[in-house]
Structure formats: C-alpha cells, structure tokens
Design a protein around this motif. Structure first.
Motif, PDB file in Angstrom:
ATOM      1  N   LYS A   8      -6.009 -18.889   8.701  1.00  0.00           N
ATOM      2  CA  LYS A   8      -6.118 -20.108   9.500  1.00  0.00           C
ATOM      3  C   LYS A   8      -6.753 -19.770  10.839  1.00  0.00           C
ATOM      4  O   LYS A   8      -6.445 -18.734  11.431  1.00  0.00           O
ATOM      5  CB  LYS A   8      -4.725 -20.718   9.715  1.00  0.00           C
ATOM      6  N   GLU A   9      -7.631 -20.634  11.307  1.00  0.00           N
ATOM      7  CA  GLU A   9      -8.261 -20.424  12.608  1.00  0.00           C
ATOM      8  C   GLU A   9      -8.283 -21.741  13.366  1.00  0.00           C
ATOM      9  O   GLU A   9      -8.723 -22.762  12.847  1.00  0.00           O
ATOM     10  CB  GLU A   9      -9.673 -19.874  12.450  1.00  0.00           C
ATOM     11  N   THR A  10      -7.784 -21.704  14.598  1.00  0.00           N
ATOM     12  CA  THR A  10      -7.777 -22.874  15.465  1.00  0.00           C
ATOM     13  C   THR A  10      -8.392 -22.479  16.802  1.00  0.00           C
ATOM     14  O   THR A  10      -8.773 -21.331  17.014  1.00  0.00           O
ATOM     15  CB  THR A  10      -6.341 -23.389  15.694  1.00  0.00           C
ATOM     16  N   SER A  11      -8.459 -23.420  17.714  1.00  0.00           N
ATOM     17  CA  SER A  11      -8.964 -23.098  19.050  1.00  0.00           C
ATOM     18  C   SER A  11      -8.002 -22.186  19.802  1.00  0.00           C
ATOM     19  O   SER A  11      -8.394 -21.505  20.747  1.00  0.00           O
ATOM     20  CB  SER A  11      -9.189 -24.383  19.854  1.00  0.00           C
ATOM     21  N   HIS A  25      -6.415 -16.657  21.157  1.00  0.00           N
ATOM     22  CA  HIS A  25      -7.710 -16.645  21.842  1.00  0.00           C
ATOM     23  C   HIS A  25      -7.562 -16.920  23.337  1.00  0.00           C
ATOM     24  O   HIS A  25      -8.427 -16.542  24.126  1.00  0.00           O
ATOM     25  CB  HIS A  25      -8.640 -17.694  21.234  1.00  0.00           C
ATOM     26  N   VAL A  31      -8.946 -14.168   6.865  1.00  0.00           N
ATOM     27  CA  VAL A  31      -8.515 -15.191   7.808  1.00  0.00           C
ATOM     28  C   VAL A  31      -7.858 -16.321   7.029  1.00  0.00           C
ATOM     29  O   VAL A  31      -8.479 -16.948   6.177  1.00  0.00           O
ATOM     30  CB  VAL A  31      -9.702 -15.727   8.632  1.00  0.00           C
ATOM     31  N   TYR A  67      -5.666 -19.822  18.108  1.00  0.00           N
ATOM     32  CA  TYR A  67      -5.409 -18.524  17.482  1.00  0.00           C
ATOM     33  C   TYR A  67      -6.112 -18.388  16.137  1.00  0.00           C
ATOM     34  O   TYR A  67      -6.605 -19.360  15.558  1.00  0.00           O
ATOM     35  CB  TYR A  67      -3.909 -18.302  17.297  1.00  0.00           C
ATOM     36  N   THR A  68      -6.120 -17.134  15.647  1.00  0.00           N
ATOM     37  CA  THR A  68      -6.551 -16.824  14.284  1.00  0.00           C
ATOM     38  C   THR A  68      -5.408 -16.099  13.590  1.00  0.00           C
ATOM     39  O   THR A  68      -4.793 -15.200  14.164  1.00  0.00           O
ATOM     40  CB  THR A  68      -7.809 -15.936  14.276  1.00  0.00           C
ATOM     41  N   HIS A  69      -5.136 -16.501  12.355  1.00  0.00           N
ATOM     42  CA  HIS A  69      -4.088 -15.871  11.557  1.00  0.00           C
ATOM     43  C   HIS A  69      -4.744 -14.972  10.513  1.00  0.00           C
ATOM     44  O   HIS A  69      -5.492 -15.432   9.652  1.00  0.00           O
ATOM     45  CB  HIS A  69      -3.237 -16.948  10.868  1.00  0.00           C
ATOM     46  N   TYR A  70      -4.468 -13.661  10.611  1.00  0.00           N
ATOM     47  CA  TYR A  70      -4.981 -12.683   9.659  1.00  0.00           C
ATOM     48  C   TYR A  70      -3.884 -12.313   8.664  1.00  0.00           C
ATOM     49  O   TYR A  70      -2.708 -12.194   9.028  1.00  0.00           O
ATOM     50  CB  TYR A  70      -5.462 -11.421  10.382  1.00  0.00           C
ATOM     51  N   VAL A  86      -0.927 -12.996  14.018  1.00  0.00           N
ATOM     52  CA  VAL A  86      -1.674 -14.052  14.716  1.00  0.00           C
ATOM     53  C   VAL A  86      -2.178 -13.469  16.026  1.00  0.00           C
ATOM     54  O   VAL A  86      -1.418 -12.834  16.763  1.00  0.00           O
ATOM     55  CB  VAL A  86      -0.783 -15.284  14.983  1.00  0.00           C
TER      56      VAL A  86
END
Length: 253
Positions: free
Chosen positions: A16-19, A41, A14, A21-24, A38
């Motif tokens: 970056k993770e925000t409310s 969510h 991971v 999305y998550t970037h893998y 990306v």
C-alpha cells in the motif's frame, strides 16, 4: 553526489502506498523485521500514527506476524506526544546512522594484525558453502528457529544481481563476511559479521580494506546503530556521518 537512506533500500513488494507512508511486505520472509514495515514519507500527526498503527497491526495479524515496525522520515524528530505513546505501549526505539567513505580516504585499523593465514575473497561456487555456514552460525546467536527460518531467505539473496558478498577464510572455514550491494554510484556494506572467536584480530578491517580496494571509485555506504561502539571505529576510519533515522518496533507477546 548526495546520498541518503534511500540508497540502501532494497526492492520489496509494496502492499500500500499513500501520501503519508508506504507499506512494504515480503511474503517469503514474514518473520523478518527488515522486510515488513511501514515507512513514513513525512512526520505523521498523533492521530495519523494511531491510524497507521491500527492498519499495520491488522495487516500483520492476517499473516500471523507478531510484530509491527515503522520507519521515521530521515533526519526528523518524533513529536513528544508520540514519544510518550511509544514509551507506554511497549515500542522499542532505535536510532540508525548512515555513513559514507571514499576508498581513497579510508584509514584502516589493526591491518598489521590480520593473521597471515586469512584471505578475503568474493563469494563464489568454491567458498559459498563456507559463507552460508558462517551466516547460519551468526543467525543461531539469535535462536535456532530464526536460523532455520532464515536459510531460504539467505539463499534467495543471490538472485539479486546487485548482491555481491565477500568472505574471510582461514583454510576452508569462513571467519568473517560482508554482504555488499553494488550500485552505479555506491557500494553498500550490510551484514558485517566476524566470528566470535576471531574478533579483535584485524579481520573486520581486512574485509573493509578489500571493499575499498575493489570499490572502483564508488562511495561506500554503511548503517550503524547510534548506540553501537562500532560507530566510533567508523569515525576513526574516516567514514563521514550523513544522516539519521528512527525505527520503531513492537513485538506482541
């Protein structure tokens, strides 16, 4: 137990993770679309999508990646303004569907036509080279360069304790294979492949029957392209539709 696309996600780094999305990101497989993306969510607004697109494009350019990929929230439609934007900005749009089957409900097709000289086995030290050779031939259907790049990635999958592939063999040659991921409540079918000259002979069904025979009561999960005729076969085999999701891809020329 209720299953979702989360049950077929494999561990990736991971970034970056925000409310939203998550970037893998997988530094060892920068060329693989399925490893670098990306996932939202929730459904983004148009402005949020444009911002996420700019972020991912910038991040991928730093690693000389010539694509960006987004995965939409499960069972959510894409708002029309974003659909219009995708269409005018060279995005491809795929619809994937998640299916599940209990071993006792599986209805094999063409099993009586399976060649008697074909056997299905777990991949082991004796047949691993045949499995890898078949994987390489399948990758060459994309391109020689893709097959070359993917070799270390395929080898690395064996480091995952949940990874248990099976292979269909005629003599010592692999003619079909499935990558399985064994979890506590489920078994995921991935990379279902039958050699071109062996298709339509019941080998695919024999591979699936092997999975069902060794599922130990677990639910078998697979993902099908909504535009693929194989989904009709899965319906005949008593797989149950669970959900869908959109995947958006843009490759820069």
């Amino acid at each position: 137990m209720t299953f979702s696309f989360k049950d077929i996600e494999h561990s990736k780094s991971v970034v970056k993770e925000t409310s939203l999305y998550t970037h893998y990101h997988n530094e060892t497989a920068l060329f693989m679309y399925i490893e670098n993306y990306v996932i939202f969510h929730r459904v983004p607004t148009f402005a949020e999508f444009i911002e996420a697109e700019a972020y991912l494009k910038s991040a991928h350019q730093k690693d000389n990646q010539d694509f960006i990929k987004f995965i939409w929230p499960e069972d959510c439609e894409i708002p029309q303004p974003i659909i219009s934007y995708l269409g005018s900005n060279d995005f491809s749009l795929d619809v994937l569907e998640l299916y599940a089957a209990l071993p006792g409900t599986f209805e094999p097709t063409r099993i009586d036509e399976t060649p008697s000289d074909v056997k299905v086995e777990w991949v082991n030290a004796d047949n691993r080279s045949a499995y890898l050779a078949l994987s390489a031939r399948a990758d060459k259907e994309v391109s020689e360069e893709f097959a070359k790049q993917k070799q270390p990635y395929t080898q690395a999958k064996f480091d995952n304790p949940a990874f248990r592939p099976i292979v269909a063999l005629r003599s010592d040659e692999a003619v079909g294979s499935i990558d399985l991921y064994l979890k506590e409540e489920s078994i995921e079918i991935d990379n279902f492949h039958v050699a071109v000259d062996s298709r339509g002979k019941g080998i695919g069904t024999a591979l699936q029957q092997f999975v069902m025979d060794h599922a130990d009561g677990k639910t078998v999960l697979l993902v099908a392209d909504a535009a693929d005729t194989a989904r009709e076969m899965y319906n005949r085999q008593n797989y149950t539709y669970i959900s869908f999701r959109y995947e958006l891809l843009k490759v820069f020329k």
